[in-house]
Design a protein around this motif. Structure first.
Motif, PDB file in Angstrom:
ATOM      1  N   SER A 418       0.832  -1.214   0.000  1.00 13.82           N
ATOM      2  CA  SER A 418       0.000   0.000   0.000  1.00 13.82           C
ATOM      3  C   SER A 418       0.859   1.254   0.000  1.00 13.82           C
ATOM      4  N   LYS A 419       1.924   1.266   0.788  1.00 18.99           N
ATOM      5  CA  LYS A 419       2.802   2.433   0.845  1.00 18.99           C
ATOM      6  C   LYS A 419       3.497   2.669  -0.501  1.00 18.99           C
ATOM      7  N   CYS A 420       3.914   1.576  -1.148  1.00 24.81           N
ATOM      8  CA  CYS A 420       4.616   1.709  -2.428  1.00 24.81           C
ATOM      9  C   CYS A 420       3.695   2.213  -3.527  1.00 24.81           C
ATOM     10  N   THR A 421       2.532   1.604  -3.659  1.00 27.32           N
ATOM     11  CA  THR A 421       1.618   1.983  -4.739  1.00 27.32           C
ATOM     12  C   THR A 421       1.058   3.383  -4.544  1.00 27.32           C
ATOM     13  N   ALA A 422       0.933   3.802  -3.289  1.00 24.83           N
ATOM     14  CA  ALA A 422       0.426   5.154  -3.027  1.00 24.83           C
ATOM     15  C   ALA A 422       1.482   6.212  -3.352  1.00 24.83           C
ATOM     16  N   ARG A 423       2.718   5.929  -3.049  1.00 21.86           N
ATOM     17  CA  ARG A 423       3.771   6.933  -3.260  1.00 21.86           C
ATOM     18  C   ARG A 423       4.205   7.020  -4.719  1.00 21.86           C
ATOM     19  N   TRP A 424       4.215   5.864  -5.440  1.00 21.53           N
ATOM     20  CA  TRP A 424       4.657   5.881  -6.833  1.00 21.53           C
ATOM     21  C   TRP A 424       3.531   5.340  -7.722  1.00 21.53           C
ATOM     22  N   ALA A 425       2.462   6.098  -7.773  1.00 21.38           N
ATOM     23  CA  ALA A 425       1.270   5.678  -8.521  1.00 21.38           C
ATOM     24  C   ALA A 425       1.521   5.649 -10.027  1.00 21.38           C
ATOM     25  N   ASN A 426       2.555   6.342 -10.487  1.00 12.20           N
ATOM     26  CA  ASN A 426       2.831   6.402 -11.925  1.00 12.20           C
ATOM     27  C   ASN A 426       3.544   5.161 -12.451  1.00 12.20           C
TER      28      ASN A 426
END
Length: 448
Positions: A418-426
């Protein structure tokens, strides 16, 4: 079944991978029995169950394995392929587990081999022998000289679990593929070995011992897998036409590689006192596995052609070394045009131990597009900090695949994702799980 065309029945029989099944079919059908002599291959392996029965109180009730083989062979009109040996469970039996001075499964025995080889040598193209180590490890075999004397049309040879001699061998110019696995070879420097196989294209030397200064010098070799024993040695490989190489060793005293045409290279070792490789002008795929990546990068020539790179730090565990100098800047200094990078779990731990995983001179690397990483998440916060350092400054990165160890608790994995996908959504994310000795498993979106 008897109404089928003979050509179709023969095709069915030829697709059976076990000659014992062919023998059973012969008992069920007169047509099968009449056509079986026209089969051109033998594939027979002794099972652990058969071996145990042969050592029972009534061993005479079991037909000797060699007799079964000779009976099958005598019924065939022309033989092109022979595959004989012991099944995998039986190969695991060691001399320390059981003392067996019999020779009923000594399949590389000169007398046994010479007896049947002369009958099929004219048509034989493929030969595979997997010996029983308990009986073969203390008996030297002249299999290779025998094969070189009689089998002039052989193209593929495979021998496992034996003590072999190369004395008085004749050249085998027709042989293009050779596999020796768990072999004691009486040739300290491989000189006779190189002379005997001038046109070899595929070579697999897996756990072949007895060398002091082994040197592979084969001009036509294209594919090689060389796994060296633990003993320190001076390894030399000179192969001008080699394309694919997998080299595994522990601590060679000296390692010299001259393979200018190499394009796929898997190098796995701890370290070497002397490491020497000539520049690779065609290397595109490189898998590097060593004890200290930073040390090897310092000795490896700059290679402009590598596009896909895999890094693995052998035997690295958290706390083994408090600080590492392994950085991505050093990686891309040696392999400046790499666009796809895979970092295995041990290498990632080494990267986490570095104060600055990227290095002081990191320039963003626009050509660096694809990253695949294997994580243990021993310290999720530290791992995320390292991930952030890399992802925030890799300006060209677009595709990311992250594999988390299967033993990581589910809520820890979900939180990290969740932390990864939220921070680097691109970024284009792919998630999966991994574990030693098992295949990687891709996880559909939302399945965590």
């Amino acid at each position: 079944m008897d109404n089928l065309p003979e050509s179709l029945i023969l095709e069915i029989l030829s697709r059976l991978t076990d000659s014992s099944d062919v023998a059973r079919c012969r008992l069920t059908s007169k047509t099968f029995n009449n056509l079986s002599p026209y089969l051109r291959s033998i594939n027979l392996h002794c099972s652990l169950t058969r071996y145990i029965k042969s050592r029972s109180k009534n061993p005479n009730s079991i037909t000797p394995f060699k007799s079964i083989f000779m009976n099958i062979l005598s019924n065939l009109k022309s033989v092109e392929s022979v595959c004989i040996g012991t099944e995998k469970p039986l190969r695991g039996v060691s001399y320390d587990d059981v003392e067996d001075e019999a020779d009923d499964l000594f399949l590389t025995d000169d007398g046994f081999v010479g007896n049947w080889l002369v009958k099929v040598c004219g048509t034989l193209r493929v030969l595979s022998v997997s010996d029983f180590w308990v009986q073969s490890c203390w008996r030297r075999s002249g299999l290779l000289p025998l094969v070189s004397e009689y089998c002039h049309n052989l193209t593929l040879l495979e021998v496992k679990n034996a003590w072999l001699s190369v004395e008085n061998m004749n050249p085998m110019p027709m042989l293009t593929s050779l596999t020796l696995e768990f072999i004691r070879l009486d040739d300290e420097d491989l000189t006779e070995f190189n002379k005997s196989f001038p046109n070899l294209q595929v070579l697999n030397l897996i756990g072949v011992g007895g060398f002091k200064r082994p040197k592979i010098h084969l001009l036509n070799l294209k594919t090689c897998h060389w796994s060296v024993s633990n003993a320190p040695s001076f390894l030399t490989l000179i192969t001008p036409n080699l394309i694919t190489l997998k080299l595994e060793c522990i601590h060679p005293a000296s390692l010299h590689i001259d393979a200018p045409s190499l394009s796929n290279f898997h190098l796995a070792f701890d370290f070497s006192d002397t490491f020497s490789v000539k520049p690779f002008d065609r290397l595109t795929t490189f898998w590097l596995e060593c004890l200290y990546i930073d040390s090897l990068l310092s000795n490896f020539p700059v290679t402009q052609t590598v596009e896909a790179l895999t890094l693995d730090s052998r035997n690295w565990t958290r706390g083994a070394v408090k600080y590492s100098e392994f950085t991505l800047e050093k990686v891309f200094t040696v392999f400046p045009n790499t666009s796809s990078l895979c970092i295995k779990s041990s290498a990632w731990l080494e990267l986490e131990s570095c104060y600055n995983p990227l290095g002081l001179g990191w320039d963003g690397r626009e050509r660096f597009k694809t990253l695949r990483v294997y994580l243990l998440l021993v310290d999720p916060s530290l791992t995320f900090s390292c991930v952030a350092c890399v992802f925030d400054q890799c300006i060209g990165l677009t595709d990311v695949s992250v594999f988390i160890h299967r033993d990581v608790v589910g809520n820890v994995s979900k939180s990290f994702i969740s932390k990864c996908t939220a921070r680097w959504a691109n970024l284009m994310w792919k998630w999966g799980v991994w574990k030693e000795g098992m295949e990687d498993l891709w996880i559909p979106d939302g399945a965590f």
